[in-house]
Design a protein around this motif. Structure first.
Motif, PDB file in Angstrom:
ATOM      1  N   LEU A 101       0.858  -1.180   0.000  1.00 59.00           N
ATOM      2  CA  LEU A 101       0.000   0.000   0.000  1.00 59.00           C
ATOM      3  C   LEU A 101       0.896   1.231   0.000  1.00 59.00           C
ATOM      4  O   LEU A 101       1.914   1.272   0.686  1.00 59.00           O
ATOM      5  CB  LEU A 101      -0.900   0.008   1.242  1.00 59.00           C
ATOM      6  N   ASN A 102       0.486   2.207  -0.763  1.00 62.30           N
ATOM      7  CA  ASN A 102       1.264   3.449  -0.828  1.00 62.30           C
ATOM      8  C   ASN A 102       0.950   4.303   0.400  1.00 62.30           C
ATOM      9  O   ASN A 102      -0.200   4.696   0.604  1.00 62.30           O
ATOM     10  CB  ASN A 102       0.884   4.174  -2.127  1.00 62.30           C
ATOM     11  N   HIS A 110      -6.398   3.987  -3.662  1.00 59.38           N
ATOM     12  CA  HIS A 110      -5.872   2.693  -4.111  1.00 59.38           C
ATOM     13  C   HIS A 110      -6.922   1.985  -4.969  1.00 59.38           C
ATOM     14  O   HIS A 110      -6.612   1.407  -6.010  1.00 59.38           O
ATOM     15  CB  HIS A 110      -5.516   1.793  -2.924  1.00 59.38           C
TER      16      HIS A 110
END
Ligand SMILES: Nc1ncnc2c1ncn2[C@@H]1O[C@H](COP(=O)(O)OP(=O)(O)OP(=O)(O)O)[C@@H](O)[C@H]1O
Ligand SMILES: [Mg+2]
Length: 319
Positions: A101-102, A110
């Motif tokens: 996950l960013n 996302h």
């Protein structure tokens, strides 16, 4: 019916100190709506196999063979065609939850990013609806769409990743060690989430784990990998009742058996061979209690016994 047919898949990593043979001649089908466990010790090639199906192998990987999905060889597809499949028809929950996950993107974005790739005309309302449904299906309140990844606990973050992976109703979900970094209670909750999804979403699941217990909870079939080989393939039930390959037998013995008060975890003696220079003959022979002469010289055949497969000289022709 086979959803994915893997034929003679070979994956070598090119490194400064030589080529490393991470997957060596793998033949395996993943059937429609079936859960398949991939088990084996650390380093035996499980993630290498999973990322190859996603066509996300690292740059230094050299692949030969075929991975046929719905009649097309994924390895031969152009990157724009792979992009149409990845995240939609085939998706993956990666082994390292922190890097997937960013950290500077809200959960909502996302999902949106994925929708924009596959459905560029989707409206914002539709996007929120689908993302909310996906979150609900894994037990996360849709109000959390506005949160950032760091605002979630490890277990909740894993649920979010599962939601992103299943929101476009993939035909195949690859889950690479989905519970390894979690504590036992949360681990069980995530397994429940996966079990529910399996019941309701009609998808195939490829569950990668080194934990035989986890496989028994979810999968119908199991492929045991050792040093880049699939050494045994069977239904979970048959495998537990009567493991054929000596490696599988040792793997099963290494599970702590709480019932008989034997909490000591046995280790399989020896360690995985150097895959840059794998042993001649059977890759397992240096650790095998039953190794005979032929095992040191020739690669064992994969023998079919009823609907099972085992790659071992104990079951081959030569004595
Ligand atoms: N990019 C890479 N370059 C070189 N070698 C690699 C690379 N990625 C993996 N390997 C090697 O390939 C082999 C298989 O690795 P892989 O990550 O597929 O194992 P795994 O079964 O998923 O292990 P684990 O249970 O620890 O996740 C290992 O020897 C590993 O060191
Ligand atoms: Mg791995």
């Amino acid at each position: 019916m086979a959803l994915v047919e893997i034929k003679d898949l070979r994956i070598e990593y090119q490194t400064r100190s030589g080529n490393l043979s991470a997957v060596a001649g793998l033949n395996l089908n993943i059937n429609e709506q079936e859960s398949l466990g991939i088990v084996g010790e650390s380093g035996c090639g499980k993630s290498t196999l999973g990322t190859a199906i996603m066509k996300l192998s690292p740059q230094n990987a050299k692949l030969t063979g075929q991975i046929i999905f719905e009649g097309k060889d994924i390895l031969k597809l152009k990157s724009e065609d792979v992009r149409k499949i990845r995240g939609k028809d085939i998706s993956m929950i990666f082994q390292d939850p922190m890097t997937s996950l960013n950290p500077i993107m809200r959960i909502r974005d996302h999902f949106f990013e994925l929708f924009k790739v596959h459905y560029p005309k989707m409206t914002k309302e539709e996007m929120i609806k689908i993302a909310s449904e996906a979150l609900l299906s894994v037990g996360v309140d849709p109000s959390r769409l506005d949160n950032y990844p760091f605002e979630f606990s490890g277990g909740m973050r894993q649920r979010v990743m599962i939601a992103i992976a299943i929101c476009l109703k993939p035909k195949l979900l690859i889950a690479d060690e989905p519970t390894t970094s979690l504590d036992v209670v949360v681990q069980e909750q995530i397994m429940q989430v996966l079990k529910n999804l399996k019941k309701t979403k009609n998808m195939s699941i490829m569950l990668i784990t080194h934990d035989m217990g986890i496989v028994a909870e979810l999968a119908e079939k199991v492929a045991v990998m050792y040093a880049g080989w699939m050494v045994e393939y069977s239904t979970v039930l048959e495998l537990y009742n009567k493991p054929l390959h000596p490696y599988t037998q040792l793997l099963l013995e290494s599970i702590p058996n709480v019932k008989i008060d034997d909490m000591e975890l046995k280790h399989i003696p020896g360690s995985l061979p150097d895959l840059k220079n794998p042993p001649k003959g059977c890759r397992f022979h240096p650790r095998c209690p039953f190794a005979k002469d032929i095992c040191k010289k020739e690669e064992p055949p994969t023998v079919e016994i009823e609907n099972r497969k085992v790659k071992c000289w104990l079951y081959g022709d030569k004595t």
